[in-house]
Each structure stands twice: as C-alpha cells, then as structure tokens.
Design a protein around this motif. Structure first.
Motif, PDB file in Angstrom:
ATOM      1  N   ASN A  38       3.727  35.922  29.370  1.00 33.10           N
ATOM      2  CA  ASN A  38       2.599  36.842  29.452  1.00 33.10           C
ATOM      3  C   ASN A  38       2.883  38.132  28.685  1.00 33.10           C
ATOM      4  OD1 ASN A  38       2.532  35.141  32.094  1.00 33.10           O
ATOM      5  ND2 ASN A  38       0.461  35.958  31.884  1.00 33.10           N
ATOM      6  N   TYR A  39       4.097  38.648  28.842  1.00 34.64           N
ATOM      7  CA  TYR A  39       4.443  39.886  28.152  1.00 34.64           C
ATOM      8  C   TYR A  39       4.507  39.685  26.642  1.00 34.64           C
ATOM      9  CZ  TYR A  39       5.376  42.119  32.610  1.00 34.64           C
ATOM     10  OH  TYR A  39       5.235  42.657  33.853  1.00 34.64           O
ATOM     11  N   LYS A  40       4.970  38.523  26.193  1.00 32.27           N
ATOM     12  CA  LYS A  40       5.002  38.252  24.749  1.00 32.27           C
ATOM     13  C   LYS A  40       3.588  38.244  24.178  1.00 32.27           C
ATOM     14  CE  LYS A  40       9.251  35.546  24.487  1.00 32.27           C
ATOM     15  NZ  LYS A  40       9.823  34.218  24.235  1.00 32.27           N
ATOM     16  N   PHE A  41       2.664  37.529  24.869  1.00 36.30           N
ATOM     17  CA  PHE A  41       1.283  37.502  24.400  1.00 36.30           C
ATOM     18  C   PHE A  41       0.660  38.894  24.420  1.00 36.30           C
ATOM     19  CE2 PHE A  41       1.117  32.835  25.414  1.00 36.30           C
ATOM     20  CZ  PHE A  41       0.785  32.429  24.133  1.00 36.30           C
ATOM     21  N   LEU A  42       0.995  39.697  25.416  1.00 35.65           N
ATOM     22  CA  LEU A  42       0.433  41.038  25.518  1.00 35.65           C
ATOM     23  C   LEU A  42       0.917  41.933  24.382  1.00 35.65           C
ATOM     24  CD1 LEU A  42      -1.508  42.421  27.463  1.00 35.65           C
ATOM     25  CD2 LEU A  42       0.458  43.279  28.711  1.00 35.65           C
ATOM     26  N   ILE A  43       2.192  41.846  24.051  1.00 30.14           N
ATOM     27  CA  ILE A  43       2.729  42.640  22.948  1.00 30.14           C
ATOM     28  C   ILE A  43       2.128  42.192  21.620  1.00 30.14           C
ATOM     29  CG2 ILE A  43       4.841  43.110  21.640  1.00 30.14           C
ATOM     30  CD1 ILE A  43       6.311  43.114  24.360  1.00 30.14           C
ATOM     31  N   ILE A  44       2.000  40.880  21.437  1.00 34.26           N
ATOM     32  CA  ILE A  44       1.395  40.365  20.208  1.00 34.26           C
ATOM     33  C   ILE A  44      -0.055  40.821  20.091  1.00 34.26           C
ATOM     34  CG2 ILE A  44       0.645  38.246  19.054  1.00 34.26           C
ATOM     35  CD1 ILE A  44       3.222  36.933  20.141  1.00 34.26           C
ATOM     36  N   LEU A  76     -11.215  41.989  17.601  1.00 33.41           N
ATOM     37  CA  LEU A  76     -11.747  41.197  18.718  1.00 33.41           C
ATOM     38  C   LEU A  76     -10.814  40.042  19.067  1.00 33.41           C
ATOM     39  CD1 LEU A  76     -15.555  41.106  17.887  1.00 33.41           C
ATOM     40  CD2 LEU A  76     -14.405  42.365  19.710  1.00 33.41           C
ATOM     41  N   ALA A  77     -10.173  39.452  18.064  1.00 32.66           N
ATOM     42  CA  ALA A  77      -9.193  38.392  18.342  1.00 32.66           C
ATOM     43  C   ALA A  77      -8.001  38.961  19.114  1.00 32.66           C
ATOM     44  CB  ALA A  77      -8.726  37.752  17.042  1.00 32.66           C
ATOM     45  N   GLY A  78      -7.592  40.182  18.789  1.00 31.25           N
ATOM     46  CA  GLY A  78      -6.504  40.824  19.531  1.00 31.25           C
ATOM     47  C   GLY A  78      -6.877  41.092  20.979  1.00 31.25           C
ATOM     48  N   PHE A  79      -8.112  41.550  21.203  1.00 34.67           N
ATOM     49  CA  PHE A  79      -8.569  41.764  22.580  1.00 34.67           C
ATOM     50  C   PHE A  79      -8.654  40.442  23.341  1.00 34.67           C
ATOM     51  CE2 PHE A  79     -10.682  45.872  21.152  1.00 34.67           C
ATOM     52  CZ  PHE A  79      -9.706  46.658  21.725  1.00 34.67           C
ATOM     53  N   GLY A  80      -9.131  39.398  22.666  1.00 34.51           N
ATOM     54  CA  GLY A  80      -9.190  38.084  23.304  1.00 34.51           C
ATOM     55  C   GLY A  80      -7.815  37.579  23.688  1.00 34.51           C
ATOM     56  N   LEU A  81      -6.852  37.781  22.803  1.00 34.30           N
ATOM     57  CA  LEU A  81      -5.474  37.387  23.100  1.00 34.30           C
ATOM     58  C   LEU A  81      -4.919  38.201  24.271  1.00 34.30           C
ATOM     59  CD1 LEU A  81      -3.253  35.463  22.089  1.00 34.30           C
ATOM     60  CD2 LEU A  81      -2.438  37.322  20.666  1.00 34.30           C
ATOM     61  N   GLY A  82      -5.307  39.462  24.365  1.00 36.64           N
ATOM     62  CA  GLY A  82      -4.887  40.294  25.498  1.00 36.64           C
ATOM     63  C   GLY A  82      -5.461  39.803  26.816  1.00 36.64           C
ATOM     64  N   PHE A  83      -6.737  39.409  26.809  1.00 38.45           N
ATOM     65  CA  PHE A  83      -7.339  38.847  28.021  1.00 38.45           C
ATOM     66  C   PHE A  83      -6.654  37.546  28.417  1.00 38.45           C
ATOM     67  CE2 PHE A  83     -11.323  41.291  26.857  1.00 38.45           C
ATOM     68  CZ  PHE A  83     -11.174  42.204  27.874  1.00 38.45           C
ATOM     69  N   TYR A  84      -6.329  36.732  27.420  1.00 41.24           N
ATOM     70  CA  TYR A  84      -5.622  35.486  27.713  1.00 41.24           C
ATOM     71  C   TYR A  84      -4.252  35.779  28.334  1.00 41.24           C
ATOM     72  CZ  TYR A  84      -2.993  31.187  27.024  1.00 41.24           C
ATOM     73  OH  TYR A  84      -2.202  30.097  27.225  1.00 41.24           O
ATOM     74  N   ALA A  85      -3.556  36.799  27.789  1.00 44.31           N
ATOM     75  CA  ALA A  85      -2.232  37.143  28.317  1.00 44.31           C
ATOM     76  C   ALA A  85      -2.305  37.599  29.766  1.00 44.31           C
ATOM     77  CB  ALA A  85      -1.612  38.245  27.445  1.00 44.31           C
ATOM     78  N   ILE A  86      -3.379  38.295  30.112  1.00 44.05           N
ATOM     79  CA  ILE A  86      -3.517  38.774  31.487  1.00 44.05           C
ATOM     80  C   ILE A  86      -3.901  37.638  32.432  1.00 44.05           C
ATOM     81  CG2 ILE A  86      -4.935  40.256  32.984  1.00 44.05           C
ATOM     82  CD1 ILE A  86      -5.048  42.230  30.626  1.00 44.05           C
ATOM     83  N   LYS A  88      -3.442  34.321  32.038  1.00 40.57           N
ATOM     84  CA  LYS A  88      -2.583  33.149  31.997  1.00 40.57           C
ATOM     85  C   LYS A  88      -1.705  33.106  33.247  1.00 40.57           C
ATOM     86  CE  LYS A  88       1.153  31.163  29.292  1.00 40.57           C
ATOM     87  NZ  LYS A  88       2.402  31.608  29.868  1.00 40.57           N
ATOM     88  N   LYS A  89      -1.695  31.958  33.910  1.00 38.45           N
ATOM     89  CA  LYS A  89      -0.873  31.815  35.111  1.00 38.45           C
ATOM     90  C   LYS A  89       0.570  31.576  34.698  1.00 38.45           C
ATOM     91  CE  LYS A  89      -4.336  30.052  38.232  1.00 38.45           C
ATOM     92  NZ  LYS A  89      -4.728  28.981  39.150  1.00 38.45           N
ATOM     93  N   PRO A  90       1.519  32.222  35.364  1.00 40.04           N
ATOM     94  CA  PRO A  90       2.934  31.980  35.026  1.00 40.04           C
ATOM     95  C   PRO A  90       3.359  30.584  35.453  1.00 40.04           C
ATOM     96  CG  PRO A  90       2.748  33.457  36.893  1.00 40.04           C
ATOM     97  CD  PRO A  90       1.352  33.223  36.387  1.00 40.04           C
ATOM     98  N   GLU A  91       4.350  30.072  34.753  1.00 40.68           N
ATOM     99  CA  GLU A  91       4.861  28.753  35.083  1.00 40.68           C
ATOM    100  C   GLU A  91       5.599  28.803  36.413  1.00 40.68           C
ATOM    101  OE1 GLU A  91       7.265  27.440  31.875  1.00 40.68           O
ATOM    102  OE2 GLU A  91       5.645  27.572  30.418  1.00 40.68           O
ATOM    103  N   VAL A  92       5.424  27.766  37.218  1.00 38.62           N
ATOM    104  CA  VAL A  92       6.052  27.720  38.542  1.00 38.62           C
ATOM    105  C   VAL A  92       7.483  27.223  38.370  1.00 38.62           C
ATOM    106  CG1 VAL A  92       5.967  26.694  40.828  1.00 38.62           C
ATOM    107  CG2 VAL A  92       3.848  27.247  39.631  1.00 38.62           C
ATOM    108  N   SER A  93       8.445  28.015  38.840  1.00 44.83           N
ATOM    109  CA  SER A  93       9.845  27.606  38.767  1.00 44.83           C
ATOM    110  C   SER A  93      10.285  27.121  40.146  1.00 44.83           C
ATOM    111  CB  SER A  93      10.718  28.773  38.326  1.00 44.83           C
ATOM    112  OG  SER A  93      10.604  29.833  39.247  1.00 44.83           O
ATOM    113  N   LYS A  94      11.080  26.058  40.148  1.00 43.95           N
ATOM    114  CA  LYS A  94      11.519  25.486  41.431  1.00 43.95           C
ATOM    115  C   LYS A  94      12.927  25.889  41.758  1.00 43.95           C
ATOM    116  CE  LYS A  94       8.465  21.559  41.297  1.00 43.95           C
ATOM    117  NZ  LYS A  94       8.338  20.116  41.331  1.00 43.95           N
TER     118      LYS A  94
END
Length: 94
Positions: A38-44, A76-86, A88-94
């Motif tokens: 999520n943080y990588k997508f947000l920075i990008i 607008l593509a950058g804003f869309g990517l930011g919404f996706y980053a927010i 996006k559900k994190p992967e579940v670790s076991k």
C-alpha cells in the motif's frame, strides 16, 4: 416545571474511579491497516501526480497538447492510483 431524573444505578465518584485495574498483556503482533505494498503504491501515486503538474507547467505555449490533454490525464491517473493504494486490502499473513 422540570422533572427531576433519578439514575437507576449509583454514580461513580472520583475516589471509586481511581481504583487501578490490571490489564493482561497480550503477545499478539500488531496488525497495521496498510502493508508495504500500500505504501509503495501511495508513494508512486504522489510521484505521478507531481509529474503531471510538472507537465502542466511545461513551456510558454498555453495551448500545447501536453498541457491541455496529457498532463490532466496523468494527474487523474495518479489520483486513481492513490485511491487504489488506500482501498487495497493488505495480504493476510499466517
């Protein structure tokens, strides 16, 4: 005339509330809302939006195709990517 309200349970005074309570400490790991992805997508997304604004500043030509068409699409593509980053559900670790 105002009616008086009588509570059904006795009120706690400050002397009663000051009693220490023992809390059990748990050794469960803390789970954050965002993960590394999520943080990588947000920075990008921030970098893409900044690049779009740099394209908008561009040259002295007001009616250039880059300023009017390409730069707003990049922003607008950058804003869309930011919404996706927010969202996006994190992967579940076991």
């Amino acid at each position: 005339m105002a009616q008086q309200f009588k509570p059904t349970t006795p009120l706690k005074t400050s002397a009663q509330a000051a009693k220490p309570t023992l809390k059990s400490t748990s050794t469960e790991p803390v789970e954050f809302i965002f993960d590394k992805g999520n943080y990588k997508f947000l920075i990008i997304s921030v970098l893409v939006v900044a690049f779009g604004f740099i394209l908008m500043s561009g040259t002295t030509d007001i009616y250039s195709n880059t300023k009017i068409v390409i730069a707003p699409i990049v922003v607008l593509a950058g804003f869309g990517l930011g919404f996706y980053a927010i969202l996006k559900k994190p992967e579940v670790s076991k």
